[in-house]
Design an enzyme around this catalytic site. Structure first.
Site, short mmCIF file in Angstrom:
data_model
loop_
_atom_site.label_atom_id
_atom_site.label_comp_id
_atom_site.label_asym_id
_atom_site.label_seq_id
_atom_site.Cartn_x
_atom_site.Cartn_y
_atom_site.Cartn_z
N ASP A 83 0.91 -1.21 0.08
CA ASP A 83 0.10 -0.09 0.10
C ASP A 83 0.89 1.31 -0.06
O ASP A 83 1.90 1.17 -0.57
CB ASP A 83 -0.89 -0.02 1.24
CG ASP A 83 -2.33 0.55 0.97
OD1 ASP A 83 -2.40 1.72 0.50
OD2 ASP A 83 -3.34 -0.03 1.08
N HIS A 124 -3.78 5.83 3.57
CA HIS A 124 -4.66 4.73 3.27
C HIS A 124 -3.91 3.25 3.80
O HIS A 124 -4.69 2.40 4.23
CB HIS A 124 -4.54 4.76 1.72
CG HIS A 124 -5.49 3.74 1.13
ND1 HIS A 124 -5.14 2.17 0.93
CD2 HIS A 124 -6.78 3.66 0.74
CE1 HIS A 124 -6.16 1.58 0.42
NE2 HIS A 124 -7.36 2.35 0.51
N ASN A 176 -14.38 0.08 -6.72
CA ASN A 176 -15.66 0.79 -6.26
C ASN A 176 -16.27 1.45 -7.73
O ASN A 176 -15.48 2.05 -8.44
CB ASN A 176 -15.16 2.06 -5.41
CG ASN A 176 -14.84 1.44 -4.21
OD1 ASN A 176 -15.04 0.21 -3.91
ND2 ASN A 176 -14.08 2.15 -3.27
N SER A 189 -11.91 -1.24 -0.11
CA SER A 189 -10.50 -1.26 0.35
C SER A 189 -10.96 -1.74 1.93
O SER A 189 -10.30 -2.65 2.52
CB SER A 189 -9.96 0.08 0.32
OG SER A 189 -9.33 0.49 -0.83
#
Length: 383
Positions: free
Chosen positions: A66, A100, A192, A255
């Protein structure tokens, strides 16, 4: 080289700093850690306290490729040194300028600060191995993710949680297959809406657990991509977790659902240490709470994950033994996996989570690893 898609989770970075040592007298932020736990609705929704009375993820290493993972107070005890797949980090993955990665790590394994304080992950005794493979502006190549996965294979990973979707490369496809062959569970976000219209890569790869999302009512989350490759769903709306600088975040997107499912996999792998990765996935799908039309469907997959059932139900095994079980360990499916063990199960896909992050005083869209993150204007999230 193809673009790797964005994380699609809208995150609001809460200006709730939690210093290592609380100041005296208490600052206006002193109640932040208690507030966050109260706001983590997904914990009660999934009956997490009961599940954690059975397993807490001890002995399991979860890799998070990430934006890096910040050493948040709620994560410091279980954050391992990792690696930077791209230049610009601390060298060991333990730095996050985006939030994130820290948010995903917290959903998996945050241990809080005692009692009801701080954020709590699904598997608070699991270890997080951070991989910095995505820049704060969302740029990253498929081969950066591949490099992180190769590192995970070489460094004892049990689970890889991928909260992004996008393009692929021959090296990335080879790395994904190599991790699956190495008995590693891979969970990836489906993607998404509106940016993503179909389940993205690597969630679409056979053998990866593809994760969609549900809202507070347990209904399909409007932001979640649908399709025939969805395996399971988990909470994906208004999800609170850790962030960089001792802060906390609030996010919406697959996520978050991906990281939650990765935590569930960690609970299973901890209780059944010799259970093959494919059977860990099967246990998640076989015990999921069916939603929508009977059986698997494109919105919910096999259903909403059920943490307690995944740890206790008698699930028919796939019928093979784990190659990693030591001689004399006995059957690795179900009852033989551990004292008081249950059955195990099967194979799923991979959840890739996307996220667009909105920060208080900090603007951020989630990871697009050249792999883009969403460009749509991120929603403003108020409390």
């Amino acid at each position: 080289m193809g673009l790797r898609g964005p994380f699609i989770a809208s995150y609001a970075l809460l200006a709730l700093s939690v210093p290592a040592a609380a100041p005296t007298p208490p600052s206006p932020l002193a109640g932040a850690s208690a507030l966050i736990r109260q706001e983590q609705w997904h914990l009660d929704f999934l009956n997490t306290p009961k599940a954690q009375s059975i397993s807490r993820g001890n002995g399991v290493v979860v890799v998070v490729p990430d934006t890096g993972v910040d050493p948040h107070p709620d994560l410091r005890n279980n954050l391992l040194p990792g690696m930077d797949a791209i230049p610009g980090g601390s060298g060991d993955g333990r730095k996050d300028l985006d939030s994130h990665g820290t948010s995903m790590a917290g959903l998996i394994a945050a241990h809080g600060q005692g009692g009801r304080l701080g954020a709590l992950g699904i598997a608070p005794e699991a270890k997080i191995l951070p991989i910095y493979d995505s820049l704060p502006n969302g740029k990253g190549e498929p081969d950066d993710l591949a490099r992180g996965i190769e590192y995970a294979i070489a460094n004892g990973a049990d689970i890889i949680s991928i909260s992004s979707v996008g393009g692929s490369s021959s090296r990335l496809r080879q790395a994904i297959r190599g991790a699956l062959d190495a008995n590693i569970v891979i969970v990836a976000g489906a993607g998404n809406l509106p940016r993503d219209q179909t389940v993205g890569y690597p969630a679409s790869e056979e053998g990866v657990i593809a994760v969609g999302g549900v809202d507070r009512a347990g209904q399909h989350a409007a932001i979640s991509v649908t399709g025939p490759k969805i395996d399971v769903v988990a909470p994906a709306v208004d999800i609170y977790s850790t962030s960089y600088g001792g802060k906390y975040s609030k996010g919406t997107g697959t996520s978050s659902a991906t990281a939650i499912v990765a935590g569930a996999a960690a609970l299973i792998r901890s209780k059944y240490p010799y259970l093959p990765a494919r059977e860990v996935a099967h246990r998640l799908t076989a015990t999921a709470i069916d939603k929508g039309p009977p059986g698997r469907d494109d919105e919910y997959g096999y259903g909403v994950i059920d943490l307690v059932a995944a740890l206790t139900a008698d699930v028919p095994p796939l019928g093979f033994e784990s190659v990693s079980a030591p001689a004399g360990a006995g059957p690795t499916t179900t009852a033989g996996a551990q004292p008081g063990g249950d059955s195990d199960g099967a194979t799923v896909r991979g959840l890739a989570t996307l996220g667009v992050i909105v920060a208080v005083g900090v603007g951020w869209a989630v990871i697009a690893r050249r792999r883009r993150r969403g460009d749509d204007p991120p929603p403003r999230i108020s409390r």
